[in-house]
Design a protein around this motif. Structure first.
Motif, short mmCIF file in Angstrom:
data_model
loop_
_atom_site.label_atom_id
_atom_site.label_comp_id
_atom_site.label_asym_id
_atom_site.label_seq_id
_atom_site.Cartn_x
_atom_site.Cartn_y
_atom_site.Cartn_z
N GLY A 139 -1.74 -5.01 -12.63
CA GLY A 139 -2.43 -4.12 -12.15
C GLY A 139 -2.40 -4.08 -10.45
N GLN A 140 -1.34 -3.67 -10.07
CA GLN A 140 -0.96 -3.61 -8.62
C GLN A 140 -1.60 -2.31 -8.05
OE1 GLN A 140 3.10 -2.95 -6.49
NE2 GLN A 140 2.78 -5.13 -6.40
N GLY A 141 -2.78 -2.18 -7.37
CA GLY A 141 -3.47 -0.60 -7.03
C GLY A 141 -4.03 -0.52 -5.82
N ASN A 143 -6.09 -1.19 -2.51
CA ASN A 143 -6.98 -2.07 -2.09
C ASN A 143 -6.65 -3.46 -2.62
OD1 ASN A 143 -8.64 -2.77 -0.07
ND2 ASN A 143 -10.50 -2.61 -1.07
N GLY A 144 -5.47 -3.39 -3.19
CA GLY A 144 -5.10 -4.55 -4.24
C GLY A 144 -4.82 -6.07 -3.08
N ARG A 145 -4.39 -5.94 -1.93
CA ARG A 145 -4.37 -7.18 -1.17
C ARG A 145 -5.67 -7.79 -0.90
NH1 ARG A 145 -2.42 -7.08 4.22
NH2 ARG A 145 -1.32 -8.99 4.02
N ALA A 146 -6.56 -6.79 -0.94
CA ALA A 146 -8.05 -7.62 -0.46
C ALA A 146 -8.88 -7.83 -1.88
CB ALA A 146 -8.85 -6.40 0.27
N LYS A 147 -8.67 -6.96 -2.76
CA LYS A 147 -9.24 -7.18 -4.16
C LYS A 147 -8.54 -7.83 -5.17
CE LYS A 147 -13.19 -5.17 -2.97
NZ LYS A 147 -14.28 -5.88 -2.34
N GLY A 148 -7.19 -8.22 -4.78
CA GLY A 148 -6.59 -8.98 -5.87
C GLY A 148 -6.08 -8.02 -6.97
N TRP A 149 -5.15 -8.47 -7.86
CA TRP A 149 -4.73 -7.87 -9.01
C TRP A 149 -5.74 -7.30 -9.62
CZ3 TRP A 149 0.31 -6.96 -9.28
CH2 TRP A 149 0.99 -7.63 -8.48
N ALA A 150 -5.62 -6.11 -10.21
CA ALA A 150 -6.84 -5.49 -11.21
C ALA A 150 -7.04 -6.10 -12.07
CB ALA A 150 -6.21 -4.01 -11.40
N CYS A 151 -6.18 -6.79 -13.02
CA CYS A 151 -6.65 -7.67 -13.87
C CYS A 151 -7.78 -8.73 -13.79
CB CYS A 151 -5.38 -8.27 -14.77
SG CYS A 151 -4.61 -9.44 -13.77
N GLU A 152 -7.73 -9.32 -12.36
CA GLU A 152 -8.69 -10.25 -12.05
C GLU A 152 -10.05 -9.53 -12.11
OE1 GLU A 152 -7.85 -12.58 -8.19
OE2 GLU A 152 -5.93 -11.35 -8.39
#
Length: 465
Positions: A139-141, A143-152
């Motif tokens: 899950g590369q979405g 705000n991903g650099r800040a919130k991480g991978w969506a699967c996290e």
């Protein structure tokens, strides 16, 4: 079959062909034919479908949104479980957790549902992607650099196992399935019928800073961003796209030069507009400032960004796609990217440089391959006669990047029937294989579709050394 409530199409029956590929986004439809397609009515239908597959000796493949470029869900002689009806949404005010069906579209359905409640989730950039495949692959979405991978942010999943049981998996119960659900992609040994996702407070502002450059300035821009990226606040997401679309920012009086231009599109979610603008300012002074063809900066929204994404990823076209994670220097990477960018020759084809720069240790989950920069190329065209040359081009050019500084691929932009590479760390892949052997000893779930099973998850440089 009496306990199946959805629509079951056996091969050769009326409606089968539409059920087979009607929801496949890529118009380059595969010549693979499931034994049957079950358009499930609900989660219990998935159980019934799994038991039917066991009874008939079929393997099982799964479709959530239909956005796999290689159409991984369409497998010969399998039962294709189409989860298109599983798109329910429910939000818990006390925990901030949203429960969502796997066919829910991230930007078009999940994002507005959460925004109405003052919440957000790092959903996918492409608006119509179903969250099922998106989350299983990482899950590369937004705000991903800040919130991480969506699967996290997946806190639990409901799973129909390969032996036809409906179980709950989280950090304490069926923890092996929970670990695998965060990154295994189509290798997950079960069918997820619901995701529980931790949501976040809706950011106070989202801004963008978008520059248009001539392709002749691309090398200078690449070097600039490689220099800036290591110290860039993780709330800023810098993406360069080589694009041929005419609708790009241009200053008054400046004409589009024709052909491919370079779009630098940086977005930022922050507490206020002032903070977002200041964070975007960290990108600093462009070395070719004054040579840009246009520039626009200001507020934006996920909804507005989604409209742009849909324009760049149109329905009804054929796609040949590949990607690579790379730690190569700008000196190495720039000429390889320019080889790709100069060859773009259809209106919608595009190629991206996405600055990721991981600086943190990933959680304990299957997903385990990332690098400084993500590169992906999407060749988009209309004529089936062009399939072979566009596929050969995208995979050959991407392979060149993989050989020099590449560390692997992201499952969401791969087609292992044409080019394979590492997608999990060796240790995580070994652990996943142990889970698959335990949870699905008969190989009921179809798993990864690839040209060579022996080279599955082998780093491209090692496979061809």
């Amino acid at each position: 079959m009496d306990d199946v409530r959805g629509r079951l199409f056996l091969r050769g029956e009326p409606g089968y062909e539409e059920a087979r590929v009607g929801r496949v986004f890529n118009a380059r439809r595969p010549e693979r034919y499931p034994a049957a397609v079950l358009e499930v009515a609900d989660a219990e239908d998935v159980v019934a479908g799994m038991r039917l597959a066991i009874e008939r000796g079929w393997r099982v493949s799964v479709r959530s949104g239909g956005h796999s470029w290689a159409a991984w869900s369409v497998r010969d002689e399998a039962l294709l479980l189409d989860l298109g009806a599983l798109r329910s949404l429910a939000y818990d005010d006390e925990t901030g957790i949203v429960s969502a069906g796997p066919a829910t579209m991230g930007a078009l359905e999940l994002a507005p549902f959460l925004a109405a409640r003052g919440r957000a989730f790092p959903g996918g950039h492409c608006a119509t992607v179903g969250i099922g495949g998106y989350l299983l692959q990482g899950g590369q979405g937004w705000n991903g650099r800040a919130k991480g991978w969506a699967c996290e942010s997946v806190v639990a999943v409901d799973v129909v196992t390969a032996d036809g049981r409906h179980v709950r998996a989280d950090a304490e119960r069926n923890s092996d399935l929970y670990w695998a659900a965060r990154g295994a992609g189509p290798g997950f040994p079960g069918v997820v019928t619901r995701f529980d996702l931790q949501t976040y407070a809706l950011p106070g502002a989202m801004w963008h800073d978008t520059w248009t450059f001539a392709l002749d300035d691309a090398e200078a821009v690449i070097h600039w961003l490689h220099d800036v990226l290591p110290g860039l606040d993780r709330r800023v997401e810098p993406v360069m796209a080589a694009t041929r679309l005419p609708d790009v920012p241009l200053y008054d009086g400046v004409e589009h030069p024709g052909g491919t231009v370079l779009l630098l599109h940086a977005t930022c979610m922050a507490d206020s507009a002032e903070e977002a603008a200041a964070l975007l300012g960290q990108i600093g002074e462009c070395p070719v400032s004054g040579r840009e063809l246009g520039r626009v900066t200001g507020p934006t929204t996920v909804a507005q960004e989604s409209i742009a994404q849909m324009g760049q990823n149109p329905d009804g076209y054929r796609y040949a796609v590949d990607c690579a994670w790379t730690n190569a220097s700008a000196d190495v990477l720039a000429p390889l990217l320019l080889d790709i960018w100069r060859e773009l020759d259809t209106e919608h084809s595009f190629s991206i440089w996405y600055g990721w720069a991981p600086t943190r240790e990933l959680p304990d989950m299957a997903f385990s391959v990332e690098a400084n920069v993500y590169v992906a190329t999407y060749l988009i065209y209309g004529d089936a006669a062009d399939d072979a040359r566009y596929r050969e081009r995208v995979h050959a050019r991407t392979a060149a990047i993989a050989r020099d500084g590449g560390v692997g691929v992201y499952l969401g932009d791969t087609d292992f029937t044409a080019r394979q590479d590492q997608f999990l760390s060796p240790a995580h892949y070994e652990r996943l294989e142990q889970i698959r052997a335990h949870r699905d000893p008969d190989g009921r779930i179809a798993g990864y579709l690839c040209a060579n099973q022996e080279e599955l998850n082998v780093h491209a440089s090692a496979a061809h050394a």
